[in-house]
Design a protein around this motif. Structure first.
Motif, mmCIF file in Angstrom:
data_model
loop_
_atom_site.group_PDB
_atom_site.id
_atom_site.type_symbol
_atom_site.label_atom_id
_atom_site.label_comp_id
_atom_site.label_asym_id
_atom_site.label_seq_id
_atom_site.Cartn_x
_atom_site.Cartn_y
_atom_site.Cartn_z
ATOM 1 N N LYS A 142 9.486 60.277 44.690
ATOM 2 C CA LYS A 142 8.077 60.668 44.787
ATOM 3 C C LYS A 142 7.677 61.030 46.218
ATOM 4 C CE LYS A 142 6.488 60.272 40.582
ATOM 5 N NZ LYS A 142 5.971 61.427 39.860
ATOM 6 N N ALA A 143 8.209 60.313 47.194
ATOM 7 C CA ALA A 143 7.819 60.551 48.581
ATOM 8 C C ALA A 143 8.615 61.653 49.267
ATOM 9 C CB ALA A 143 7.976 59.255 49.387
ATOM 10 N N ASN A 144 9.897 61.762 48.968
ATOM 11 C CA ASN A 144 10.770 62.631 49.751
ATOM 12 C C ASN A 144 11.275 63.882 49.047
ATOM 13 O OD1 ASN A 144 10.717 60.837 52.007
ATOM 14 N ND2 ASN A 144 12.145 59.517 50.903
ATOM 15 N N HIS A 145 11.145 63.966 47.758
ATOM 16 C CA HIS A 145 11.736 65.107 47.056
ATOM 17 C C HIS A 145 10.741 65.860 46.165
ATOM 18 C CE1 HIS A 145 15.529 63.671 48.537
ATOM 19 N NE2 HIS A 145 15.281 62.487 48.019
ATOM 20 N N GLU A 146 10.023 65.138 45.324
ATOM 21 C CA GLU A 146 9.116 65.808 44.387
ATOM 22 C C GLU A 146 8.045 66.657 45.065
ATOM 23 O OE1 GLU A 146 6.359 64.790 40.516
ATOM 24 O OE2 GLU A 146 7.969 63.438 41.056
ATOM 25 N N PRO A 147 7.452 66.215 46.179
ATOM 26 C CA PRO A 147 6.438 67.070 46.811
ATOM 27 C C PRO A 147 6.985 68.439 47.223
ATOM 28 C CG PRO A 147 6.306 64.853 47.702
ATOM 29 C CD PRO A 147 7.556 64.918 46.866
ATOM 30 N N THR A 176 17.976 88.138 50.433
ATOM 31 C CA THR A 176 17.171 87.386 51.388
ATOM 32 C C THR A 176 15.990 86.750 50.678
ATOM 33 O OG1 THR A 176 15.811 89.293 51.917
ATOM 34 C CG2 THR A 176 17.736 88.899 53.318
ATOM 35 N N ALA A 177 15.540 85.675 51.243
ATOM 36 C CA ALA A 177 14.323 85.029 50.749
ATOM 37 C C ALA A 177 13.548 84.558 51.973
ATOM 38 C CB ALA A 177 14.673 83.841 49.866
ATOM 39 N N ARG A 178 12.281 84.832 51.992
ATOM 40 C CA ARG A 178 11.442 84.403 53.101
ATOM 41 C C ARG A 178 10.537 83.291 52.608
ATOM 42 N NH1 ARG A 178 7.665 88.713 55.861
ATOM 43 N NH2 ARG A 178 7.318 88.987 53.657
ATOM 44 N N LEU A 179 10.584 82.159 53.286
ATOM 45 C CA LEU A 179 9.801 80.994 52.898
ATOM 46 C C LEU A 179 8.654 80.816 53.875
ATOM 47 C CD1 LEU A 179 12.650 78.429 52.237
ATOM 48 C CD2 LEU A 179 11.500 79.865 50.591
ATOM 49 N N PHE A 180 7.451 80.794 53.361
ATOM 50 C CA PHE A 180 6.302 80.514 54.202
ATOM 51 C C PHE A 180 5.995 79.027 54.209
ATOM 52 C CE2 PHE A 180 5.760 84.926 52.992
ATOM 53 C CZ PHE A 180 5.628 85.502 54.232
ATOM 54 N N ARG A 181 6.411 78.336 53.162
ATOM 55 C CA ARG A 181 6.242 76.886 53.078
ATOM 56 C C ARG A 181 7.613 76.267 52.868
ATOM 57 N NH1 ARG A 181 2.228 76.389 48.335
ATOM 58 N NH2 ARG A 181 3.997 75.165 47.722
ATOM 59 N N PRO A 182 8.284 75.787 53.895
ATOM 60 C CA PRO A 182 9.589 75.153 53.714
ATOM 61 C C PRO A 182 9.495 74.020 52.701
ATOM 62 C CG PRO A 182 9.151 75.483 56.026
ATOM 63 C CD PRO A 182 7.880 75.819 55.295
ATOM 64 N N GLY A 183 10.518 73.876 51.908
ATOM 65 C CA GLY A 183 10.545 72.831 50.899
ATOM 66 C C GLY A 183 10.458 73.376 49.493
ATOM 67 N N ASN A 184 10.053 74.617 49.329
ATOM 68 C CA ASN A 184 10.006 75.192 47.987
ATOM 69 C C ASN A 184 11.429 75.432 47.510
ATOM 70 O OD1 ASN A 184 7.230 75.386 47.641
ATOM 71 N ND2 ASN A 184 7.150 77.239 48.868
ATOM 72 N N CYS A 185 11.714 74.981 46.316
ATOM 73 C CA CYS A 185 13.053 75.183 45.775
ATOM 74 C C CYS A 185 13.072 76.502 45.024
ATOM 75 C CB CYS A 185 13.461 74.055 44.852
ATOM 76 S SG CYS A 185 15.124 74.303 44.214
ATOM 77 N N LEU A 186 13.690 77.488 45.608
ATOM 78 C CA LEU A 186 13.744 78.794 44.974
ATOM 79 C C LEU A 186 14.884 78.879 43.978
ATOM 80 C CD1 LEU A 186 13.173 81.000 48.103
ATOM 81 C CD2 LEU A 186 11.515 80.238 46.421
ATOM 82 N N ARG A 187 15.922 78.076 44.193
ATOM 83 C CA ARG A 187 17.088 78.138 43.333
ATOM 84 C C ARG A 187 16.715 77.780 41.884
ATOM 85 N NH1 ARG A 187 22.383 78.689 45.096
ATOM 86 N NH2 ARG A 187 21.822 78.421 47.249
ATOM 87 N N ALA A 188 15.713 76.909 41.711
ATOM 88 C CA ALA A 188 15.310 76.510 40.362
ATOM 89 C C ALA A 188 14.740 77.686 39.580
ATOM 90 C CB ALA A 188 14.277 75.391 40.439
ATOM 91 N N SER A 189 14.016 78.571 40.265
ATOM 92 C CA SER A 189 13.400 79.683 39.554
ATOM 93 C C SER A 189 14.212 80.964 39.618
ATOM 94 C CB SER A 189 11.988 79.938 40.086
ATOM 95 O OG SER A 189 12.053 80.240 41.460
ATOM 96 N N ASN A 190 15.133 81.036 40.570
ATOM 97 C CA ASN A 190 15.951 82.227 40.711
ATOM 98 C C ASN A 190 17.316 81.817 41.254
ATOM 99 O OD1 ASN A 190 17.208 84.611 41.305
ATOM 100 N ND2 ASN A 190 15.436 85.549 42.291
ATOM 101 N N PRO A 191 18.334 81.659 40.392
ATOM 102 C CA PRO A 191 19.636 81.177 40.852
ATOM 103 C C PRO A 191 20.331 82.111 41.835
ATOM 104 C CG PRO A 191 19.741 81.867 38.559
ATOM 105 C CD PRO A 191 18.305 81.936 38.975
ATOM 106 N N ARG A 192 19.830 83.337 42.024
ATOM 107 C CA ARG A 192 20.460 84.272 42.955
ATOM 108 C C ARG A 192 19.951 84.112 44.376
ATOM 109 N NH1 ARG A 192 22.265 89.601 40.668
ATOM 110 N NH2 ARG A 192 21.630 90.216 42.737
ATOM 111 N N VAL A 193 18.930 83.292 44.575
ATOM 112 C CA VAL A 193 18.386 83.092 45.906
ATOM 113 C C VAL A 193 19.380 82.288 46.730
ATOM 114 C CG1 VAL A 193 16.560 81.963 47.219
ATOM 115 C CG2 VAL A 193 16.003 83.275 45.194
ATOM 116 N N VAL A 194 19.593 82.693 47.959
ATOM 117 C CA VAL A 194 20.609 82.067 48.793
ATOM 118 C C VAL A 194 20.027 81.145 49.863
ATOM 119 C CG1 VAL A 194 22.289 83.893 48.444
ATOM 120 C CG2 VAL A 194 20.692 84.055 50.338
ATOM 121 N N VAL A 195 18.729 81.061 49.988
ATOM 122 C CA VAL A 195 18.109 80.206 50.992
ATOM 123 C C VAL A 195 17.187 79.227 50.297
ATOM 124 C CG1 VAL A 195 16.605 80.125 53.003
ATOM 125 C CG2 VAL A 195 18.185 82.030 52.708
#
Length: 132
Positions: free
Chosen positions: A61-66, A104-123
């Motif tokens: 809850k504190a370190n991963h889910e957010p 490429t993937a550009r993250l404006f908010r670090p911590g978003n898991c892109l791999r869950a929604s797009n397995p081709r994302v490499v970052v």
């Protein structure tokens, strides 16, 4: 067969979706709960014991889910629903390039898991995929 009731060889389908539970001393089937930390499948009973252990629960809850935006354990149906949802305004831009070019993937908010929604994302920067 509940956790602790088994002390023998592992089934060949151990830790696979619908197979035997991934927990070391459990062979219960079906394993319908995916653990995003271990990336394996668990039975109902073991999932409950692991997810709601006081330390595991607080840590997730504190370190991963957010950052990842999903619970520690999910069923296939829960993951399919979550992955199919649009996230407007989440600050993520994904550009798919030609096959011979690096995606490429550009993250404006670090911590978003892109791999869950797009397995081709490499970052990615979440604990689920280890930042790869």
């Amino acid at each position: 067969m509940a956790y602790g009731d088994y002390n023998g060889p592992d089934k060949p389908n151990k830790g696979h979706e619908g197979g035997a539970c991934n927990r070391q001393r459990c062979q219960h089937e079906p394993a319908n709960w995916f653990n995003h930390g271990s990336r394996s499948w668990y039975c109902d009973s073991c999932r409950h014991q692991i997810e709601f252990d006081a330390f595991n629960y607080r840590d997730w809850k504190a370190n991963h889910e957010p950052d990842c935006g999903h619970p520690m354990f999910e069923t296939r149906q829960m993951m399919d629903v979550r992955e199919g949802q649009q996230s407007p305004g989440n600050g993520i831009e994904i550009r798919a390039m030609a096959d011979d070019e690096q995606e490429t993937a550009r993250l404006f908010r670090p911590g978003n898991c892109l791999r869950a929604s797009n397995p081709r994302v490499v970052v990615c920067h979440c604990a689920e995929c280890g930042g790869h």
